[in-house]
Motif scaffolding. Structure first.
Motif, PDB file in Angstrom:
ATOM      1  N   ASP A 180       0.852  -1.183   0.000  1.00  0.00           N
ATOM      2  CA  ASP A 180       0.000   0.000   0.000  1.00  0.00           C
ATOM      3  C   ASP A 180       0.892   1.239   0.000  1.00  0.00           C
ATOM      4  N   ALA A 181       0.612   2.183  -0.894  1.00  0.00           N
ATOM      5  CA  ALA A 181       1.469   3.353  -1.064  1.00  0.00           C
ATOM      6  C   ALA A 181       1.586   4.185   0.204  1.00  0.00           C
TER       7      ALA A 181
ATOM      8  N   ARG B 256       8.413   4.555   5.040  1.00  0.00           N
ATOM      9  CA  ARG B 256       9.667   3.816   5.221  1.00  0.00           C
ATOM     10  C   ARG B 256      10.711   4.108   4.146  1.00  0.00           C
ATOM     11  N   ILE B 257      10.369   4.898   3.154  1.00  0.00           N
ATOM     12  CA  ILE B 257      11.311   5.166   2.083  1.00  0.00           C
ATOM     13  C   ILE B 257      11.630   6.653   2.005  1.00  0.00           C
TER      14      ILE B 257
ATOM     15  N   ILE C 298       1.207  13.024   0.972  1.00  0.00           N
ATOM     16  CA  ILE C 298       2.108  14.158   0.755  1.00  0.00           C
ATOM     17  C   ILE C 298       2.796  14.551   2.059  1.00  0.00           C
ATOM     18  N   LYS C 299       2.062  14.554   3.140  1.00  0.00           N
ATOM     19  CA  LYS C 299       2.610  14.931   4.443  1.00  0.00           C
ATOM     20  C   LYS C 299       3.747  14.009   4.854  1.00  0.00           C
ATOM     21  N   ASN C 300       3.599  12.720   4.595  1.00  0.00           N
ATOM     22  CA  ASN C 300       4.583  11.733   5.035  1.00  0.00           C
ATOM     23  C   ASN C 300       5.714  11.492   4.042  1.00  0.00           C
ATOM     24  N   ALA C 301       5.666  12.124   2.881  1.00  0.00           N
ATOM     25  CA  ALA C 301       6.657  11.878   1.831  1.00  0.00           C
ATOM     26  C   ALA C 301       7.980  12.576   2.149  1.00  0.00           C
TER      27      ALA C 301
END
Length: 332
Positions: free
Chosen positions: A194-195, A201-202, A264-267
């Motif tokens: 799931d994206a 984690r990336i 977007i927030k977690n990217a």
């Protein structure tokens, strides 16, 4: 592969717009988070330090393990030759998705091609189990089967339904042509997650997003590719022989906005590019408002012909074209 939402025809436009914003791509980690058939990741494979490719659908994972994950020369021709000599078997695909295979009378493939898919798929798995092929060869051969099985499928490009009569391309005999990939010196990462979970984690430099635009579920429209890729045992449901599939929050009007905002927030990426169009569940203004919260925003557009399932007249859209938006964010 004729694929809903494929960015193959738009890849030059997208690549050009990304390179206008991001300098020195050869030093960058590029992530294609909703990879599909991998068109955009493949466009940057030889020009980036590393590609991270992900998709929640298993058939997509197989394709990207080959086209992105594989990057060194491998021995394949003897195996392809043997697969093309493989006799058909009355296996799972034939019994459930061919006209003469069972009581359901589904006709996704001709009887002969259904048997060929079963025979070839079982041989690939046998080679893997006996360690006659390594993981790279396994995904190469499996991707080759998926590509060529899709080319003889008796559908209007998607697997939500099959045609009543075998069309010309479905009457051709299945023949395995190698699913060739670009060779380069860099190792890449491929995920099947799931994206919104994986994004935590990336990390990298450039994040490209091409999520579902509307209520159309890829798990339903390409269920048979998942079935061939997984080759597991289950009871197909309904007229079309569906398997269980996870429903995307990006396909739900009430959920997509919050889901996108969380992504977007977690990217942990400096540059984010979102492909979306004027028929999506989120409007252009909604996307702009959400992205502006996190940094400097810009937009590029291009008009192109909408996806068309073969040349059938069963698609009742008045417009023949659609506007593709490439939303651009440089995160703070």
């Amino acid at each position: 592969m004729n694929y809903i939402g494929s960015k193959h025809k738009l890849s030059k436009f997208i690549k050009s717009e990304i390179e206008k914003v991001v300098e020195q791509m050869k030093d960058k980690v590029f992530c294609d988070l909703f990879a599909g058939t991998g068109a955009i990741g493949r466009a940057f494979k030889t020009e980036s330090k590393k590609i991270i490719a992900n998709d929640v659908e298993f058939y997509s994972y197989v394709l990207n393990q080959n086209y992105i994950g594989n990057h060194e020369k491998l021995k394949y021709q003897p195996y392809v030759d043997e697969l093309n000599e493989t006799k058909g078997i009355e296996g799972f695909v034939y019994r459930n998705y061919c006209l003469s295979g069972g009581n359901d009378k589904r006709q996704y493939f001709s009887d002969e091609n259904g048997k060929r898919i079963d025979g070839i798929r079982q041989k690939i798995e046998k080679w893997k189990t006996k360690r006659e092929i390594n993981e790279n060869q396994y995904y190469f051969l499996l991707a080759s089967l998926l590509e060529n099985a899709d080319a003889v499928a008796n559908t209007a490009s998607v697997y939500g339904a099959y045609l009543k009569h075998l069309k010309k391309s479905a009457q051709r005999n299945l023949f395995i042509k190698p699913a060739l990939f670009e060779i380069n010196d860099h190792e890449h990462e491929v995920y099947n997650e799931d994206a919104n979970t994986l994004i935590k984690r990336i990390e990298g430099d450039v994040l490209y997003l091409d999520p579902p635009y509307n209520a159309r579920e890829y798990g339903a429209n390409y269920h048979l590719l998942n079935t061939i890729a997984l080759y597991d045992d289950f009871v197909p449901k309904g007229k079309t022989g569906l398997r269980e599939y996870s429903r995307s929050l990006y396909c739900k009007k009430r959920e997509v906005g919050k889901t996108f905002d969380d992504l977007i927030k977690n990217a942990d990426f400096k540059y984010i590019f979102l492909s979306y169009n004027n028929e999506g569940l989120m409007t252009k203004n909604e996307v702009e408002t959400k992205m502006k919260k996190y940094g400097r925003y810009d937009l590029a557009t291009i008009e192109y012909q909408r996806f068309k399932a073969d040349k059938t007249e069963n698609r009742n859209h008045l417009a023949v074209g659609t506007m593709e938006y490439l939303h651009i964010l440089e995160k703070k």
